[in-house]
Design a protein around this motif. Structure first.
Motif, PDB file in Angstrom:
ATOM      1  N   ASP A  53       0.845  -1.195   0.000  1.00 47.16           N
ATOM      2  CA  ASP A  53       0.000   0.000   0.000  1.00 47.16           C
ATOM      3  C   ASP A  53       0.878   1.241   0.000  1.00 47.16           C
ATOM      4  O   ASP A  53       0.690   2.142  -0.803  1.00 47.16           O
ATOM      5  CB  ASP A  53      -0.918  -0.004   1.216  1.00 47.16           C
ATOM      6  CG  ASP A  53      -1.752   1.255   1.304  1.00 47.16           C
ATOM      7  OD1 ASP A  53      -2.635   1.421   0.449  1.00 47.16           O
ATOM      8  OD2 ASP A  53      -1.491   2.077   2.201  1.00 47.16           O
ATOM      9  N   GLN A  55       4.871   2.989   1.985  1.00 49.16           N
ATOM     10  CA  GLN A  55       6.019   2.819   2.858  1.00 49.16           C
ATOM     11  C   GLN A  55       6.110   4.032   3.767  1.00 49.16           C
ATOM     12  O   GLN A  55       5.698   5.131   3.393  1.00 49.16           O
ATOM     13  CB  GLN A  55       7.297   2.635   2.046  1.00 49.16           C
ATOM     14  CG  GLN A  55       7.289   1.321   1.283  1.00 49.16           C
ATOM     15  CD  GLN A  55       8.572   1.070   0.514  1.00 49.16           C
ATOM     16  OE1 GLN A  55       8.942   1.861  -0.331  1.00 49.16           O
ATOM     17  NE2 GLN A  55       9.231  -0.016   0.831  1.00 49.16           N
ATOM     18  N   ASN A  56       6.620   3.809   4.980  1.00 55.78           N
ATOM     19  CA  ASN A  56       6.745   4.894   5.949  1.00 55.78           C
ATOM     20  C   ASN A  56       8.035   4.703   6.739  1.00 55.78           C
ATOM     21  O   ASN A  56       8.855   3.856   6.386  1.00 55.78           O
ATOM     22  CB  ASN A  56       5.513   4.943   6.868  1.00 55.78           C
ATOM     23  CG  ASN A  56       5.314   3.640   7.615  1.00 55.78           C
ATOM     24  OD1 ASN A  56       6.257   2.999   8.039  1.00 55.78           O
ATOM     25  ND2 ASN A  56       4.055   3.246   7.767  1.00 55.78           N
ATOM     26  N   THR A  60       6.976  -1.123   5.528  1.00 58.97           N
ATOM     27  CA  THR A  60       6.121  -1.212   4.352  1.00 58.97           C
ATOM     28  C   THR A  60       4.737  -1.695   4.772  1.00 58.97           C
ATOM     29  O   THR A  60       4.612  -2.716   5.443  1.00 58.97           O
ATOM     30  CB  THR A  60       6.733  -2.204   3.337  1.00 58.97           C
ATOM     31  OG1 THR A  60       8.040  -1.748   2.982  1.00 58.97           O
ATOM     32  CG2 THR A  60       5.890  -2.326   2.087  1.00 58.97           C
ATOM     33  N   ILE A  61       3.693  -0.959   4.400  1.00 61.17           N
ATOM     34  CA  ILE A  61       2.319  -1.351   4.707  1.00 61.17           C
ATOM     35  C   ILE A  61       1.879  -2.336   3.630  1.00 61.17           C
ATOM     36  O   ILE A  61       1.874  -2.009   2.441  1.00 61.17           O
ATOM     37  CB  ILE A  61       1.367  -0.144   4.719  1.00 61.17           C
ATOM     38  CG1 ILE A  61       1.871   0.958   5.650  1.00 61.17           C
ATOM     39  CG2 ILE A  61      -0.064  -0.597   5.074  1.00 61.17           C
ATOM     40  CD1 ILE A  61       1.937   0.574   7.103  1.00 61.17           C
ATOM     41  N   HIS A  63      -1.183  -5.015   2.439  1.00 63.15           N
ATOM     42  CA  HIS A  63      -2.565  -5.501   2.544  1.00 63.15           C
ATOM     43  C   HIS A  63      -2.553  -6.940   2.020  1.00 63.15           C
ATOM     44  O   HIS A  63      -2.369  -7.161   0.821  1.00 63.15           O
ATOM     45  CB  HIS A  63      -3.511  -4.647   1.696  1.00 63.15           C
ATOM     46  CG  HIS A  63      -3.720  -3.279   2.243  1.00 63.15           C
ATOM     47  ND1 HIS A  63      -4.930  -2.853   2.726  1.00 63.15           N
ATOM     48  CD2 HIS A  63      -2.869  -2.242   2.402  1.00 63.15           C
ATOM     49  CE1 HIS A  63      -4.814  -1.605   3.150  1.00 63.15           C
ATOM     50  NE2 HIS A  63      -3.578  -1.219   2.957  1.00 63.15           N
ATOM     51  N   ILE A  69      -3.848  -6.415   7.451  1.00 59.76           N
ATOM     52  CA  ILE A  69      -2.988  -5.301   7.045  1.00 59.76           C
ATOM     53  C   ILE A  69      -1.879  -5.195   8.079  1.00 59.76           C
ATOM     54  O   ILE A  69      -2.148  -5.164   9.278  1.00 59.76           O
ATOM     55  CB  ILE A  69      -3.778  -3.978   6.982  1.00 59.76           C
ATOM     56  CG1 ILE A  69      -4.901  -4.082   5.969  1.00 59.76           C
ATOM     57  CG2 ILE A  69      -2.843  -2.813   6.656  1.00 59.76           C
ATOM     58  CD1 ILE A  69      -5.862  -2.896   5.997  1.00 59.76           C
ATOM     59  N   GLN A  70      -0.618  -5.166   7.607  1.00 59.59           N
ATOM     60  CA  GLN A  70       0.499  -5.074   8.538  1.00 59.59           C
ATOM     61  C   GLN A  70       1.537  -4.091   8.044  1.00 59.59           C
ATOM     62  O   GLN A  70       1.747  -3.925   6.842  1.00 59.59           O
ATOM     63  CB  GLN A  70       1.144  -6.445   8.727  1.00 59.59           C
ATOM     64  CG  GLN A  70       0.261  -7.400   9.473  1.00 59.59           C
ATOM     65  CD  GLN A  70       1.036  -8.526  10.110  1.00 59.59           C
ATOM     66  OE1 GLN A  70       2.248  -8.465  10.260  1.00 59.59           O
ATOM     67  NE2 GLN A  70       0.337  -9.560  10.488  1.00 59.59           N
ATOM     68  N   ASP A  71       2.207  -3.460   9.009  1.00 60.09           N
ATOM     69  CA  ASP A  71       3.354  -2.593   8.755  1.00 60.09           C
ATOM     70  C   ASP A  71       4.589  -3.457   9.007  1.00 60.09           C
ATOM     71  O   ASP A  71       4.879  -3.813  10.140  1.00 60.09           O
ATOM     72  CB  ASP A  71       3.303  -1.407   9.717  1.00 60.09           C
ATOM     73  CG  ASP A  71       4.374  -0.369   9.441  1.00 60.09           C
ATOM     74  OD1 ASP A  71       5.265  -0.618   8.605  1.00 60.09           O
ATOM     75  OD2 ASP A  71       4.319   0.698  10.083  1.00 60.09           O
TER      76      ASP A  71
END
Length: 88
Positions: A53, A55-56, A60-61, A63, A69-71
Motif C-alpha cells: 500500500d 512505505q513509511n 512497508t504497509i 494488505h 494489514i500489517q506494517d
C-alpha cells in the motif's frame, strides 16, 4: 498460530520459485505484489500474498489477500516480489 495471529488457511508453502528472497528494505511502488514468510510453530514456514500500500518510517504497509494489514520491516523478514507495478 504464527506471528500474524490468523489461521494459515490462505498461506502456502513455497516450492520452485524463480526469484530470490530479498533481505533489504527496497523502494517498492504501491501495488507491488509480494509474498511474505511467517513462521508457524506447528506447520513451519508459511507464505502469504499481499499488495504494497505504502512505505513509511517504520516499514512497508502490506494488505494481505486474507484481509490482514500489517506494517512490516522488510529488513528483518523474508519476502519475494511476485509482480512490480511500473513507476509513473
Amino acid at each position: 498460530m504464527g506471528g500474524r495471529g490468523r489461521s494459515h488457511q490462505t498461506g502456502h508453502s513455497r516450492t520452485g520459485s524463480s526469484y530470490s528472497t530479498n533481505t533489504n528494505q527496497p523502494d517498492l511502488p504501491s501495488g507491488t505484489r509480494l509474498e511474505v514468510k511467517f513462521r508457524d510453530d506447528q506447520i513451519g514456514d508459511c507464505w502469504f500474498d499481499g499488495v504494497v500500500d505504502s512505505q513509511n518510517a517504520t516499514g512497508t504497509i502490506v494488505h494481505f489477500d486474507d484481509g490482514d494489514i500489517q506494517d512490516l520491516d522488510l529488513n528483518v523478514i523474508d519476502y519475494g516480489v511476485l509482480h512490480t507495478m511500473p513507476t509513473q
